[in-house]
Design a protein around this motif. Sequence first.
Motif, PDB file in Angstrom:
ATOM      1  N   THR A  98       0.837  -1.204   0.000  1.00  0.00           N
ATOM      2  CA  THR A  98       0.000   0.000   0.000  1.00  0.00           C
ATOM      3  C   THR A  98       0.867   1.248   0.000  1.00  0.00           C
ATOM      4  OG1 THR A  98      -1.673  -1.197   1.257  1.00  0.00           O
ATOM      5  CG2 THR A  98      -1.851   1.194   1.234  1.00  0.00           C
ATOM      6  N   SER A  99       1.945   1.219   0.767  1.00  0.00           N
ATOM      7  CA  SER A  99       2.854   2.368   0.794  1.00  0.00           C
ATOM      8  C   SER A  99       3.544   2.544  -0.550  1.00  0.00           C
ATOM      9  CB  SER A  99       3.891   2.201   1.896  1.00  0.00           C
ATOM     10  OG  SER A  99       3.260   2.209   3.148  1.00  0.00           O
ATOM     11  N   VAL A 100       3.877   1.438  -1.199  1.00  0.00           N
ATOM     12  CA  VAL A 100       4.494   1.522  -2.529  1.00  0.00           C
ATOM     13  C   VAL A 100       3.521   2.169  -3.505  1.00  0.00           C
ATOM     14  CG1 VAL A 100       5.331   0.165  -4.491  1.00  0.00           C
ATOM     15  CG2 VAL A 100       6.075  -0.400  -2.192  1.00  0.00           C
ATOM     16  N   ARG A 101       2.261   1.743  -3.472  1.00  0.00           N
ATOM     17  CA  ARG A 101       1.252   2.340  -4.362  1.00  0.00           C
ATOM     18  C   ARG A 101       1.065   3.825  -4.053  1.00  0.00           C
ATOM     19  NH1 ARG A 101      -1.527  -2.458  -3.285  1.00  0.00           N
ATOM     20  NH2 ARG A 101      -2.964  -1.373  -1.892  1.00  0.00           N
ATOM     21  N   ARG A 102       1.088   4.176  -2.776  1.00  0.00           N
ATOM     22  CA  ARG A 102       0.928   5.583  -2.380  1.00  0.00           C
ATOM     23  C   ARG A 102       2.099   6.424  -2.899  1.00  0.00           C
ATOM     24  NH1 ARG A 102       0.310   4.942   3.113  1.00  0.00           N
ATOM     25  NH2 ARG A 102      -1.879   4.498   2.803  1.00  0.00           N
ATOM     26  N   ILE A 103       3.313   5.884  -2.815  1.00  0.00           N
ATOM     27  CA  ILE A 103       4.501   6.591  -3.309  1.00  0.00           C
ATOM     28  C   ILE A 103       4.426   6.776  -4.819  1.00  0.00           C
ATOM     29  CG2 ILE A 103       6.997   6.359  -3.674  1.00  0.00           C
ATOM     30  CD1 ILE A 103       7.069   4.993  -0.859  1.00  0.00           C
ATOM     31  N   LEU A 104       4.035   5.711  -5.524  1.00  0.00           N
ATOM     32  CA  LEU A 104       3.942   5.794  -6.979  1.00  0.00           C
ATOM     33  C   LEU A 104       2.838   6.760  -7.412  1.00  0.00           C
ATOM     34  CD1 LEU A 104       4.492   2.064  -7.942  1.00  0.00           C
ATOM     35  CD2 LEU A 104       6.092   3.963  -8.178  1.00  0.00           C
ATOM     36  N   LYS A 105       1.741   6.774  -6.691  1.00  0.00           N
ATOM     37  CA  LYS A 105       0.650   7.693  -7.021  1.00  0.00           C
ATOM     38  C   LYS A 105       1.085   9.135  -6.823  1.00  0.00           C
ATOM     39  CE  LYS A 105      -4.156   8.685  -6.026  1.00  0.00           C
ATOM     40  NZ  LYS A 105      -5.337   8.333  -5.255  1.00  0.00           N
ATOM     41  N   ALA A 106       1.847   9.398  -5.757  1.00  0.00           N
ATOM     42  CA  ALA A 106       2.343  10.756  -5.507  1.00  0.00           C
ATOM     43  C   ALA A 106       3.298  11.197  -6.610  1.00  0.00           C
ATOM     44  CB  ALA A 106       3.025  10.829  -4.151  1.00  0.00           C
ATOM     45  N   ALA A 107       4.046  10.239  -7.178  1.00  0.00           N
ATOM     46  CA  ALA A 107       4.984  10.545  -8.262  1.00  0.00           C
ATOM     47  C   ALA A 107       4.318  10.497  -9.629  1.00  0.00           C
ATOM     48  CB  ALA A 107       6.158   9.570  -8.215  1.00  0.00           C
ATOM     49  N   LYS A 108       2.984  10.215  -9.656  1.00  0.00           N
ATOM     50  CA  LYS A 108       2.201  10.107 -10.886  1.00  0.00           C
ATOM     51  C   LYS A 108       2.710   8.995 -11.792  1.00  0.00           C
ATOM     52  CE  LYS A 108       0.750  14.814 -10.841  1.00  0.00           C
ATOM     53  NZ  LYS A 108      -0.008  15.449 -10.266  1.00  0.00           N
ATOM     54  N   TRP A 109       3.075   7.864 -11.181  1.00  0.00           N
ATOM     55  CA  TRP A 109       3.459   6.666 -11.907  1.00  0.00           C
ATOM     56  C   TRP A 109       2.365   5.637 -11.749  1.00  0.00           C
ATOM     57  CZ3 TRP A 109       9.319   5.342 -11.069  1.00  0.00           C
ATOM     58  CH2 TRP A 109      10.081   6.422 -11.498  1.00  0.00           C
ATOM     59  N   LYS A 110       2.381   4.629 -12.603  1.00  0.00           N
ATOM     60  CA  LYS A 110       1.417   3.543 -12.513  1.00  0.00           C
ATOM     61  C   LYS A 110       2.155   2.261 -12.151  1.00  0.00           C
ATOM     62  CE  LYS A 110      -2.085   5.491 -15.195  1.00  0.00           C
ATOM     63  NZ  LYS A 110      -2.980   6.202 -14.454  1.00  0.00           N
ATOM     64  N   VAL A 111       1.463   1.392 -11.407  1.00  0.00           N
ATOM     65  CA  VAL A 111       2.061   0.104 -11.015  1.00  0.00           C
ATOM     66  C   VAL A 111       1.877  -0.869 -12.159  1.00  0.00           C
ATOM     67  CG1 VAL A 111       1.972  -1.766  -9.344  1.00  0.00           C
ATOM     68  CG2 VAL A 111       1.533   0.561  -8.608  1.00  0.00           C
ATOM     69  N   TYR A 112       2.934  -1.564 -12.493  1.00  0.00           N
ATOM     70  CA  TYR A 112       2.867  -2.594 -13.531  1.00  0.00           C
ATOM     71  C   TYR A 112       2.352  -3.881 -12.924  1.00  0.00           C
ATOM     72  CZ  TYR A 112       4.370  -6.068 -16.909  1.00  0.00           C
ATOM     73  OH  TYR A 112       4.405  -7.097 -17.805  1.00  0.00           O
ATOM     74  N   ILE A 113       1.356  -4.479 -13.564  1.00  0.00           N
ATOM     75  CA  ILE A 113       0.820  -5.751 -13.096  1.00  0.00           C
ATOM     76  C   ILE A 113       1.158  -6.804 -14.138  1.00  0.00           C
ATOM     77  CG2 ILE A 113      -1.268  -7.008 -12.471  1.00  0.00           C
ATOM     78  CD1 ILE A 113      -2.518  -4.308 -11.751  1.00  0.00           C
ATOM     79  N   PRO A 114       2.078  -7.717 -13.828  1.00  0.00           N
ATOM     80  CA  PRO A 114       2.482  -8.715 -14.815  1.00  0.00           C
ATOM     81  C   PRO A 114       1.388  -9.740 -15.077  1.00  0.00           C
ATOM     82  CG  PRO A 114       3.602  -9.083 -12.716  1.00  0.00           C
ATOM     83  CD  PRO A 114       2.790  -7.845 -12.585  1.00  0.00           C
TER      84      PRO A 114
END
Length: 123
Positions: A107-123
């Motif tokens: 959840t923290s990783v997703r929060r960090i990526l959202k703040a940086a305006k990045w998207k999480v890759y789902i393999p």
Amino acid sequence: MAGARLTFEQRKCILKWFMRFDRPNAVEVQRQWRREYETEPPTRLTIKRLIDKFEAHGTIRGIHKGRSGRPRTATSPASSALVLERFVTSPQKSGTQCAREVAISSTSVRRILKAAKWKVYIP
């Protein structure tokens, strides 16, 4: 007043009324409130806490700006830089994998990526 937050003007009136009386007490403040606002006054505990806050901090405004409580340590600038660095080196990594490597929650990783305006890759 059940659950309603006092406005700054209302807090100011409570403090003014409390300081005006010779023998300051919350009951007098409640009587004045009923005369002025014609609504149910704040409880004696609310009035006491407001006065204690004024005496302790010198203000009746909120002393905690923004979020109060425990600070978020997992999304600190240091860990944010570490997570973003991991995704720069291997952009097709999943958020869960990165969370395991950095030892923080996904959840923290997703929060960090959202703040940086990045998207999480789902393999």
